[in-house]
Structure formats: C-alpha cells, structure tokens
Design an enzyme around this catalytic site. Structure first.
Site, mmCIF file in Angstrom:
data_model
loop_
_atom_site.group_PDB
_atom_site.id
_atom_site.type_symbol
_atom_site.label_atom_id
_atom_site.label_comp_id
_atom_site.label_asym_id
_atom_site.label_seq_id
_atom_site.Cartn_x
_atom_site.Cartn_y
_atom_site.Cartn_z
ATOM 1 N N GLU A 1 0.898 -1.050 -0.108
ATOM 2 C CA GLU A 1 0.092 0.020 -0.024
ATOM 3 C C GLU A 1 0.964 1.380 -0.034
ATOM 4 O O GLU A 1 0.537 2.110 0.868
ATOM 5 C CB GLU A 1 -0.924 0.034 1.279
ATOM 6 C CG GLU A 1 -1.878 -1.154 1.162
ATOM 7 C CD GLU A 1 -3.013 -1.092 2.348
ATOM 8 O OE1 GLU A 1 -2.860 -0.178 3.190
ATOM 9 O OE2 GLU A 1 -4.136 -1.956 2.228
ATOM 10 N N GLU B 1 -5.391 -8.415 -0.231
ATOM 11 C CA GLU B 1 -6.172 -8.200 0.812
ATOM 12 C C GLU B 1 -7.688 -8.081 0.322
ATOM 13 O O GLU B 1 -7.862 -7.145 -0.314
ATOM 14 C CB GLU B 1 -5.709 -7.072 1.563
ATOM 15 C CG GLU B 1 -4.427 -7.139 2.117
ATOM 16 C CD GLU B 1 -3.709 -6.071 2.950
ATOM 17 O OE1 GLU B 1 -4.923 -5.174 3.472
ATOM 18 O OE2 GLU B 1 -2.698 -5.834 3.023
HETATM 19 O O1 AHR Z 1 -4.977 -6.285 6.873
HETATM 20 C C1 AHR Z 1 -4.933 -5.180 7.571
HETATM 21 C C2 AHR Z 1 -4.068 -4.027 6.991
HETATM 22 O O2 AHR Z 1 -5.097 -3.435 6.098
HETATM 23 C C3 AHR Z 1 -2.936 -4.096 6.526
HETATM 24 O O3 AHR Z 1 -1.933 -4.184 7.388
HETATM 25 C C4 AHR Z 1 -2.722 -3.108 5.313
HETATM 26 O O4 AHR Z 1 -1.942 -3.473 4.232
HETATM 27 C C5 AHR Z 1 -4.205 -2.944 4.996
HETATM 28 O O5 AHR Z 1 -4.395 -1.523 5.198
#
Ligand code: AHR
Length: 504
Positions: free
Chosen positions: A173, A292
């Site tokens: 990110e 994610e």
């Molecule tokens: O999964 C939790 C968090 O969400 C991770 O660390 C990050 O990459 C995202 O913002």
C-alpha cells in the site's frame, strides 16, 4: 416465490483456476502470530510452540499460499531482525500498529509453520523505509543455494536448503499516507522497478507483485496504476488490489451488493494493465493479485481504545472483528467474484487468517473456533478448483441505497478435473426463496451429490468459543437432475454449494 436461471456449458470456460486465489495472510499484527498460530505453553502447542488446533483449522481451509509478514507492518520491518538465534533478535517499535515486535517468530519459524500448513509463502519486502538492495539481500538469503554472504548466513541459521519463496510483494500500500515511507506513483514505480530487476537477477524464477492503489476509493486510484506500471511493467508480474467492505449503517441490501463494486474494481485495474500493455507494445500480460480482501469494520472503535490505552503493547487484541451471518454471505459473494474474474485474478488473499480480521479465532490459553466466514472460504477452496465456467445467470434484480439492478442470485461455477460440477450461489433476497433453474445439459448425465446451505434467521448471528456452531452449514435435500435440468430451491439470504457428479 422468485425464479432465476443459470446456464452452464462444459465448453464455455473462463479460465483454469489458479489455486492461489485461495490464499490468505498473516501479518505481525495483533494476535495473528503471538497468541494465534504461535503460543508456546498452550496445552496444544507443538514442540516449536505452534498451536496444533490452529494448524488443523488452517489445514481444513486449504490455503495454498500465505502472504507474510505484512501489511503495513512490513514497511518498517528489517528482515535481518527476524533471523538468527531468537535470544539475540531485537525488540522493535512497530510504527504501523504502535505495538512492540519481539521477533520471536521470524522467517525460519514461519517457513516451518507454512510447510506444516501445506502453504507456500508470499513474502512482502519493505519498500517503505528500506531500499532495493535490502530486497535483493533477502532473495539471496531465502533462495540462493549457498556460497554467498546471505545464503551462507541462512545455512548457518539452520536451513541448508533454500526456502524457495517464489512469490514476492514489492512493498505494501505504498500510496497510503499511513504507510511508512509512502511514495508518489512515479517514485514507487521507479523503486519497484529497480528492486524487481535485482531481485530477479538473483533468482530469475521468482514472480513479483507491484502495489496497486490501497483501494479504489483513493483519490489517486487509476492514475497510480497507470503511472507506476509505466515505470515497472516489464519487470513485474502482478498488480495488487486491496478491498474491505463494512456495514456500519446496517443496510444489508447494500452491503450484500458490495461485490458489484468489487467486480468493477477488478475490471478497471485489468483495463489499466492492458492500456499500459498497448502503450508499450508489449506481449506480456499483467495479472492481478487481490492480496487483501474481506469484511472489516466491526473492531474499528475498539481498536482506537486499545491503541490509546496500551501503546507499545505486545500481541494486543487488534482488528478482532467478530463476523456475523451476513458477513459470511458477502465473503461467499466475494469468492464468487474472484472465480468470475479468474482469467485475470491469479492470486488472492483473504485478509487475514487467525484472530486479525480472520476466519479462525483463538483465546490465549483457551480454544480455537471457526467464525461464520470460515465456511464459504472452506467450501470454495475445497470444491472450487479446476476450471471456472462461464455462468449465464438470468435473475430478478433489486435496487438499494448504494446500487441499482443488483441480481438477487450471485453465482459462479467450476468443473474439477474429475468432471464434478459445483455451483456456488448466494441468494441476496431478504425475504423470498428463489427457484434456480439449472441447465446442465452439456455435461451428460449428472446427479446432485450434495447441497450445502448456510442460512440463519438472524443476519447478526455469530459464532463464539461457547457457541461455536451457531452459524454453520447444513445439508439440504438433493434435487433430482432430469434431462440435464434441475430446479433447485435456494432459501432467502443463503450461501449454497450445489455439487454434481457424473452419474456413472
Ligand atoms: O490487513 C490489515 C491491514 O489492512 C494491512 O496491514 C494493510 O495492508 C491494510 O491497510
């Protein structure tokens, strides 16, 4: 009663399904590692301190790849802290989650855990506070056979054979202002390209995931992908997507329609990748790593309090969303969306795996249980392998506050290499059963072997350690397949797995 139809044809296929779409994620965050997979002293800990009950729950899910060690955590992490004798590893302040990382579990321990879990590691490198050379060094440490500084260090640390990590994330990110060392798209694209080049020079067999935007809601979404891909297209293999949904306003109809947005997100990123391909006159196709995805909102308020109260604590109960029944329905729909897009989505990680926004929960010193979302993931991972089939769905639609023309039936279908056909389907209708008219004529003689249903009258029902089977799948009566057609009743607000096998 409503009616919908679904036509499948054995020759109309979307793609081979890459099993890595059933990946997950373990970050050094909260109780994912310490108190999650690892709890020495627990009655069920193995000789290395890993909980056997958690391992069994993970193995039942069938997770072929696990992203590690972050997440936001990785952008301040020095991988060298996590290898060598445990007693000499430093304790570090983790500025992503304002906790303390003890490095008791590091690369070797996690690799050992992953092997037992039958998972490969998808390793994220720090491109926030660190430089391409540190990424090069860890590829050498993990994958080079020996005879160089870092590969010999691995051998000295007890691993004679390379760890063989094949999939690597180039940071996490990196567009997010919350990220340590966040960058502009151009800065990131340049850095990712230079890291990618030297990582692949050390080990040409690895594959690399470049960071897409941290979400489609980012103001820079789109432009970020375009600009960074322009810089690193030739040296990377995948672009990452991240997306979490929530239902803070208790609008179930809109919440369950969120996958309309997910579908759109995927198609937009595919278009941008292909636009850059065109611009560069490239023959190479970039695929997507949806690394994610999940529901995440239940624990937000609680987390603010915990972090204020216990800044720099260790293994705090952070991001411990307790998932309800409607969350399981959305997770089912998200899996359907991944399957529908499996021609371009080759990797996906349910974020995360244990305790932290997770399908598996534990109590320190206590039990381990499956949250509601565990079940659709387990079904898709078990039965959704082989080939994704084009599903032609004709369904009644509804309008809600956030979306228009939402099909009440959300479905995807797969065919295993043994010829079993599986239909995954969510009925989003809040009140009515739907008869799903299935056309399976092209497959020859099929019979239904199983109809798994998940339904609960209360969309907010949850599983707990005391009541772990409050929301679980059940077996529905089988529907007869007659001349390749079956009329399957699908209850309102339900997750369904319809399994068919050749009759002979
Ligand atoms: O999964 C939790 C968090 O969400 C991770 O660390 C990050 O990459 C995202 O913002």
């Amino acid at each position: 009663m409503k009616k919908a139809s679904l036509i499948l044809d054995k020759d109309y296929q979307i793609s081979r399904i890459d099993p890595r779409i059933y990946g997950s994620f373990i970050e050094h965050l909260g109780r994912a590692v310490y108190g999650g997979i690892y709890e020495p002293g627990h009655p069920l800990a193995d000789e290395n301190g890993f909980r056997k009950d958690v391992m069994e729950a993970v193995r039942k899910l069938g997770v072929p790849i696990v992203r590690y060690p972050g997440g936001n955590f990785v952008s301040g992490f020095n991988w060298e802290d996590s290898v060598g004798p445990v007693s000499q590893r430093p304790k570090r302040l983790d500025l992503a989650w304002f906790t303390t990382e003890t490095n008791e579990v590091g690369l070797h321990e996690f690799a050992q855990w992953a092997r037992k879990a039958d998972s490969d590691i998808m390793y994220a490198i720090n491109l926030g506070t660190r430089r391409p050379e540190n990424a090069r060094d860890i590829v050498e440490y993990a994958n080079h056979p020996g005879g160089s500084k870092y590969s010999d260090m691995r051998i000295a640390n007890g691993a004679k054979d390379p760890l063989g990590i094949k999939l690597w994330c180039l940071g996490n990110e990196m567009d997010g202002p919350w990220q340590m060392g966040s960058k502009t798209a151009y800065e990131y694209g340049r850095t990712a390209n230079e890291a990618a080049k030297i990582m692949k020079w050390v080990d040409p067999s690895i594959e690399l995931v470049a960071c897409g935007s941290s979400g489609s809601g980012m103001p820079t979404f789109g432009d970020w992908e375009l600009t960074m891909l322009n810089e690193c297209y030739d040296n990377i293999d995948y672009v990452s997507l991240h997306r979490y949904y929530g239902n803070p306003t208790k609008d179930t109809a809109s919440f369950l329609a969120s996958t309309m947005d997910m579908d759109d997100f995927i198609r937009t990123v595919v278009s941008i990748c292909d636009a850059v391909k065109g611009k560069k006159h490239s023959k190479k196709q970039i695929h997507l790593s949806f690394d994610e995805w999940n529901v995440w909102y239940h624990s937000n308020e609680q987390d603010k309090e915990i972090t204020q109260r216990e800044k720099w604590g260790r293994a705090l109960p952070l991001l411990e969303d307790i998932y309800n029944f409607e969350d399981a329905l959305l997770v089912g729909s998200m899996l359907i969306t991944l399957l529908r897009n499996s021609d371009r989505v080759k990797v996906a990680c349910l974020a995360q795996l244990v305790n932290v926004i997770a399908p598996i929960m534990t109590r320190n010193g206590g039990g381990c249980w499956a949250q509601t979302i565990y079940y659709p993931f387990m079904h898709a991972s078990r039965y959704g392998r082989g080939t994704a089939l084009l599903s032609i769905v004709d369904s009644p639609k509804y309008d809600c506050a956030e979306y228009q023309d939402v099909p009440i039936i959300d479905a995807a279908a797969t065919r295993s290499d043994q010829g079993e056909v599986t239909v995954f389907c969510v009925n989003r209708d809040m009140n009515e059963e739907c008869i799903l008219d299935l056309d399976l004529r092209s497959f020859g003689d099929l019979k239904m072997t199983e109809h798994i249903i998940m339904h609960h009258d209360d969309v907010r029902a949850v599983n707990t350690e005391e009541n772990p089977e409050n929301v679980v799948p059940t077996q529905a009566p089988l529907t007869k397949v007659d001349g390749g057609r079956a009329e399957v009743p699908v209850p309102p607000l339900s997750w369904n797995v319809l399994r068919f096998a050749p009759s002979v």
